[in-house]
Structure formats: C-alpha cells, structure tokens
Design a protein around this motif. Sequence first.
Motif, short mmCIF file in Angstrom:
data_model
loop_
_atom_site.label_atom_id
_atom_site.label_comp_id
_atom_site.label_asym_id
_atom_site.label_seq_id
_atom_site.Cartn_x
_atom_site.Cartn_y
_atom_site.Cartn_z
N THR A 89 0.82 -1.21 0.00
CA THR A 89 0.00 0.00 0.00
C THR A 89 0.85 1.26 0.00
O THR A 89 0.34 2.35 -0.20
CB THR A 89 -0.94 0.03 1.22
N LYS A 90 2.15 1.13 0.25
CA LYS A 90 3.04 2.29 0.20
C LYS A 90 4.44 1.80 -0.13
O LYS A 90 4.87 0.76 0.35
CB LYS A 90 3.04 3.03 1.54
N GLU A 115 11.10 2.02 2.17
CA GLU A 115 10.03 2.01 3.15
C GLU A 115 8.82 1.41 2.46
O GLU A 115 8.33 1.96 1.47
CB GLU A 115 9.73 3.43 3.63
N GLU A 144 4.97 -0.41 3.04
CA GLU A 144 3.83 -0.70 3.91
C GLU A 144 2.98 -1.76 3.23
O GLU A 144 2.72 -1.68 2.04
CB GLU A 144 3.02 0.57 4.12
N GLU A 155 -1.40 -4.21 9.44
CA GLU A 155 -0.55 -3.34 8.64
C GLU A 155 0.89 -3.58 9.09
O GLU A 155 1.20 -3.51 10.27
CB GLU A 155 -0.93 -1.88 8.86
N ARG A 156 1.75 -3.89 8.12
CA ARG A 156 3.17 -4.10 8.41
C ARG A 156 3.98 -3.02 7.71
O ARG A 156 3.82 -2.80 6.51
CB ARG A 156 3.63 -5.47 7.92
N ASP A 157 4.84 -2.35 8.48
CA ASP A 157 5.73 -1.33 7.91
C ASP A 157 7.15 -1.87 7.94
O ASP A 157 7.70 -2.13 9.02
CB ASP A 157 5.65 -0.03 8.73
N TYR A 158 7.72 -2.04 6.75
CA TYR A 158 9.08 -2.57 6.62
C TYR A 158 10.04 -1.46 6.23
O TYR A 158 9.68 -0.56 5.47
CB TYR A 158 9.15 -3.63 5.50
N GLU A 159 11.27 -1.55 6.69
CA GLU A 159 12.38 -0.79 6.14
C GLU A 159 13.41 -1.81 5.70
O GLU A 159 13.85 -2.62 6.49
CB GLU A 159 12.99 0.17 7.18
N GLN A 188 4.29 -3.74 13.25
CA GLN A 188 2.99 -4.30 12.90
C GLN A 188 1.92 -3.60 13.71
O GLN A 188 2.14 -3.26 14.87
CB GLN A 188 2.94 -5.79 13.20
N GLU A 200 1.18 5.18 -2.64
CA GLU A 200 0.46 4.80 -1.42
C GLU A 200 -0.98 4.51 -1.79
O GLU A 200 -1.61 5.25 -2.55
CB GLU A 200 0.53 5.93 -0.40
#
Length: 161
Positions: free
Chosen positions: A44-45, A58, A60, A67-71, A84, A122
């Motif tokens: 989604t991003k 980055e 998402e 929702e998981r945000d990865y770097e 998460q 996004e």
Amino acid sequence: MKKLLIVGAIILGSIGFSTSALAAISEQQAKDIVKKEAPNGQITKFKLDRENGRMVYEIEVMDGNIERDYEIDAETGAIVKLEQEQKNHGNNNSVNNPKISYDKAKEIALKNSKNGKFKEIELKHKNGVLVYDVEIAEGFADREFLIDANTGEILKNKKDF
C-alpha cells in the motif's frame, strides 16, 4: 557566468540520480523480500528514502487487518525495521482487493508523466474512494496522481514546484 551555470546544472542534475545510484537492491528485489515475508499482503506504500545516513526502501503492506511497515536496507536487502499494527477498517476488503494493481497504477502515472521518474506510491481512501497516490519526479518538480484503484481513472494530476 556561463561556467557557473553549467557547473550548477551538473551538480543539480547529479542529485536526481544519487538516490537510485546508492540502491544496490532494485525496487523489484525489495518487493520480493516483502512478498516472502507477507505472501498474501498488498503493498500500500512504497518509497526509497534516506534513513539514519543509509538508503532504505520504506514499504507498507496490508495483510488482512494487519498493517506491516518494513524498512529494507537498499544496499544489503536486510530488513532493518518491522512494525505491525492491527487495523479494523469497516471497509477493509477493498483495501486488500483493489482491481488495479500497484504496478498498473505506477505504469498509468508514468505514462501520463513527461519523462518522470517514480518516487512513491500509497494506497489509501480519499473521500470514500480507494485510490493510489503516486508521486513522480519531473526534473525540478514533482507530479502527484490520484488514480482510482478500482477503475484506473486518473482523478487528480497536479504538478508541485
């Protein structure tokens, strides 16, 4: 005076290539790393950015109502950060199942850009409509596209200087 202008143009021109030149891991490789972690997730991003002196992707991902945000380190491909969060959207099904893919929305934006380079995307709700917000760099300006995630229609095409 002409020499100064030429040097300035060369310096400014090289700035545009600095982010992608520092990324040893391609955009597709970063997406593949995330897909391995969350095979059923929807990106989604997506953004290439500098974080604490290093280039990171980055990313998402919505996986069900998580929702998981990865770097992802753009040099090594290592996951350097994962956060998460449980999301309880009333309209969650449409977030997971847009009819237009992330790649198709990016393609639509680039096709409607003037020699632009992809910056960020996004997936979000805007005025009750599920849209991809796509940012494209066009020289010294950015162009923002809002693309309906179910029809592919461009709802907004705005240039930011």
